[in-house]
Design a protein around this motif. Structure first.
Motif, PDB file in Angstrom:
ATOM      1  N   VAL A  83       0.856  -1.182   0.000  1.00 32.29           N
ATOM      2  CA  VAL A  83       0.000   0.000   0.000  1.00 32.29           C
ATOM      3  C   VAL A  83       0.891   1.230   0.000  1.00 32.29           C
ATOM      4  O   VAL A  83       1.730   1.397   0.881  1.00 32.29           O
ATOM      5  N   LEU A  84       0.709   2.081  -1.011  1.00 31.27           N
ATOM      6  CA  LEU A  84       1.525   3.297  -1.134  1.00 31.27           C
ATOM      7  C   LEU A  84       0.652   4.538  -1.155  1.00 31.27           C
ATOM      8  O   LEU A  84      -0.467   4.516  -1.688  1.00 31.27           O
ATOM      9  N   GLY A  85       1.183   5.612  -0.617  1.00 33.41           N
ATOM     10  CA  GLY A  85       0.608   6.931  -0.804  1.00 33.41           C
ATOM     11  C   GLY A  85       1.627   7.771  -1.531  1.00 33.41           C
ATOM     12  O   GLY A  85       2.739   7.952  -1.041  1.00 33.41           O
ATOM     13  N   THR A 107       4.659   7.292   1.828  1.00 34.02           N
ATOM     14  CA  THR A 107       4.134   6.388   2.841  1.00 34.02           C
ATOM     15  C   THR A 107       4.053   5.009   2.229  1.00 34.02           C
ATOM     16  O   THR A 107       3.606   4.857   1.096  1.00 34.02           O
ATOM     17  N   ALA A 108       4.493   4.008   2.946  1.00 35.25           N
ATOM     18  CA  ALA A 108       4.479   2.641   2.423  1.00 35.25           C
ATOM     19  C   ALA A 108       4.183   1.660   3.544  1.00 35.25           C
ATOM     20  O   ALA A 108       4.756   1.762   4.628  1.00 35.25           O
ATOM     21  N   MET A 109       3.288   0.731   3.271  1.00 32.92           N
ATOM     22  CA  MET A 109       2.963  -0.322   4.219  1.00 32.92           C
ATOM     23  C   MET A 109       2.846  -1.646   3.486  1.00 32.92           C
ATOM     24  O   MET A 109       2.232  -1.720   2.411  1.00 32.92           O
ATOM     25  N   VAL A 122       0.798  -5.470   9.703  1.00 30.76           N
ATOM     26  CA  VAL A 122       1.132  -4.343   8.843  1.00 30.76           C
ATOM     27  C   VAL A 122       2.525  -3.837   9.209  1.00 30.76           C
ATOM     28  O   VAL A 122       2.802  -3.559  10.376  1.00 30.76           O
ATOM     29  N   VAL A 123       3.393  -3.744   8.203  1.00 21.23           N
ATOM     30  CA  VAL A 123       4.758  -3.274   8.415  1.00 21.23           C
ATOM     31  C   VAL A 123       4.934  -1.950   7.676  1.00 21.23           C
ATOM     32  O   VAL A 123       4.897  -1.902   6.442  1.00 21.23           O
ATOM     33  N   SER A 124       5.094  -0.867   8.423  1.00 22.23           N
ATOM     34  CA  SER A 124       5.345   0.443   7.820  1.00 22.23           C
ATOM     35  C   SER A 124       6.832   0.560   7.490  1.00 22.23           C
ATOM     36  O   SER A 124       7.685   0.231   8.319  1.00 22.23           O
ATOM     37  N   ILE A 125       7.126   1.026   6.283  1.00 23.82           N
ATOM     38  CA  ILE A 125       8.514   1.235   5.863  1.00 23.82           C
ATOM     39  C   ILE A 125       8.775   2.735   5.840  1.00 23.82           C
ATOM     40  O   ILE A 125       8.184   3.453   5.026  1.00 23.82           O
ATOM     41  N   PRO A 126       9.620   3.250   6.745  1.00 23.19           N
ATOM     42  CA  PRO A 126       9.905   4.689   6.734  1.00 23.19           C
ATOM     43  C   PRO A 126      10.425   5.142   5.372  1.00 23.19           C
ATOM     44  O   PRO A 126      11.247   4.474   4.751  1.00 23.19           O
ATOM     45  N   ARG A 127       9.978   6.278   4.939  1.00 26.25           N
ATOM     46  CA  ARG A 127      10.300   6.748   3.589  1.00 26.25           C
ATOM     47  C   ARG A 127      11.791   6.997   3.398  1.00 26.25           C
ATOM     48  O   ARG A 127      12.313   6.884   2.295  1.00 26.25           O
ATOM     49  N   ASP A 128      12.501   7.362   4.478  1.00 20.30           N
ATOM     50  CA  ASP A 128      13.917   7.693   4.373  1.00 20.30           C
ATOM     51  C   ASP A 128      14.823   6.527   4.731  1.00 20.30           C
ATOM     52  O   ASP A 128      16.005   6.719   5.027  1.00 20.30           O
TER      53      ASP A 128
END
Length: 366
Positions: A83-85, A107-109, A122-128
């Motif tokens: 899932v991307l924003g 934003t990426a999950m 759900v694993v959030s991947i920090p953008r940086d």
């Protein structure tokens, strides 16, 4: 790629971006849970409008773009969705900044739905996050783009579009993504308004001039604009970093999922309006590229409630060479991906020493 550090905050999107950072870019992923909420609870109610709504959807043929050199497709009933924003400024999004090209996925999950579709991780991947980005092919020019070591994760979308973002996640995780969902922040705002707002309870006051949001402790029903302000708030919560903001976003997502369940009791006209807005807000992979396919997928998630969704941030630590970047904790990250790959819960030990999932930002919204 040349990277530049900013002057405020702990973690920010900087580097060779050709425009000012988005004021609302981090918000967009929340609307993806409208897919798992608004569309889910709509379920069969969307059937009467299949043909009318099909024209709203945008789809990307990820399978064709990536070919056969991908992780094994494990057919055990579980599903993995990226899932991307994105922070595109085209169309209605121009109100949040000039459209100067080079949109990124800020934003990426990775959403893993277990084989019984009763729980999800759900694993959030920090953008940086600095990653080894694989070589990709641009979905705009068709040109090959060389891979890069220590590239910010969100540059994958910028240089190669959705397929490159999927390829990068698959390279990091060793897990094949079954689906892809992308949402823009204008669509998110409209979804929240169509839903009638989202009720949240703040345990502490939030006063962030940068996000134009001021909330006293208590219960509030946030409209679309206020919701965007909440999920982009950083400076007034936690340690002021993007890692803390991820926690706040995750808490808001769960509140949105609870609110979205109420859609099932709405009349057909209201339901159609929500479905119309939802399908205009998202881009999917071609396997979900029709309302019939999308509703069928969503119907399988009906048993999934907010209380059964476990959210974490990819285990990371601050980069010793640049405190405005984070790097994955290799062993801990492997624990996370191995758990998802084997359809198991993410062990608490995987995130114990991570810089993410710390502080009180995630406890502010209940």
């Amino acid at each position: 790629m040349t990277e530049q550090s900013g002057s405020t905050g702990r973690i920010r999107a900087t580097g060779t971006r050709r425009r000012k950072p988005s004021r609302r870019r981090r918000a967009t992923v929340i609307a993806a849970w409208s897919l798992a909420g608004l569309v889910v609870v709509g379920g069969g109610g969307l059937g009467y409008a299949y043909f009318q709504l099909d024209g709203n959807l945008k789809a990307v043929d990820i399978n064709n773009a990536l070919g056969k050199n991908r992780p094994q497709n494990v057919d055990n009933g579980s599903e993995d969705i990226l899932v991307l924003g994105s922070d595109s400024r085209s169309g209605a999004n121009q109100q949040y900044g000039a459209d100067q090209g080079g949109a990124r996925s800020d934003t990426a999950m990775v959403v893993h739905v277990n084989k019984g579709h009763k729980s999800a991780s759900v694993v959030s991947i920090p953008r940086d996050t600095l990653v080894a980005r694989p070589g990709c092919r641009s979905d705009e020019s068709g040109a090959d783009v060389a891979g890069e070591q220590r590239a910010m994760f969100n540059t994958a979308y910028e240089v190669g579009g959705p397929a490159c973002a999927v390829k990068t996640v698959e390279s990091m995780s060793g897990i094949r993504m079954d689906h892809y969902v992308e949402v823009d922040f204008t669509g998110f705002k409209k979804l929240i308004d169509k839903l009638g707002g989202v009720e949240i309870t703040t345990k502490k006051a939030i006063n962030d001039p940068k996000s134009h949001l001021s909330l006293e402790p208590g219960t509030h029903t946030l409209d679309g604009e206020e919701s965007l302000g909440l999920v982009r708030t950083r400076h007034s919560v936690g340690d002021g970093s993007d890692l803390g903001r991820i926690q706040l976003q995750q808490a808001f997502i769960k509140a949105l999922m609870v609110q979205a369940k109420s859609v099932g009791v709405l009349n057909g006209t209201k339901l159609y309006g929500l479905a119309d807005t939802a399908t205009k807000a998202i881009t999917t992979d071609s396997d979900l590229g029709s309302v019939k396919k999308l509703a069928g997928f969503a119907n399988g998630l009906k048993g999934l409630g907010a209380q059964n969704v476990h959210m974490v941030t990819l285990p990371v630590e601050y980069d010793p060479a640049d405190p405005n970047r984070v790097i994955p904790q290799e062993k801990a990250g492997q624990q996370v991906w191995t758990a998802l790959g084997h359809d198991l819960p993410i062990p608490a030990s995987a995130t114990e020493k991570s810089a993410g999932d710390k502080g009180d930002a995630g406890d502010i919204v209940g």
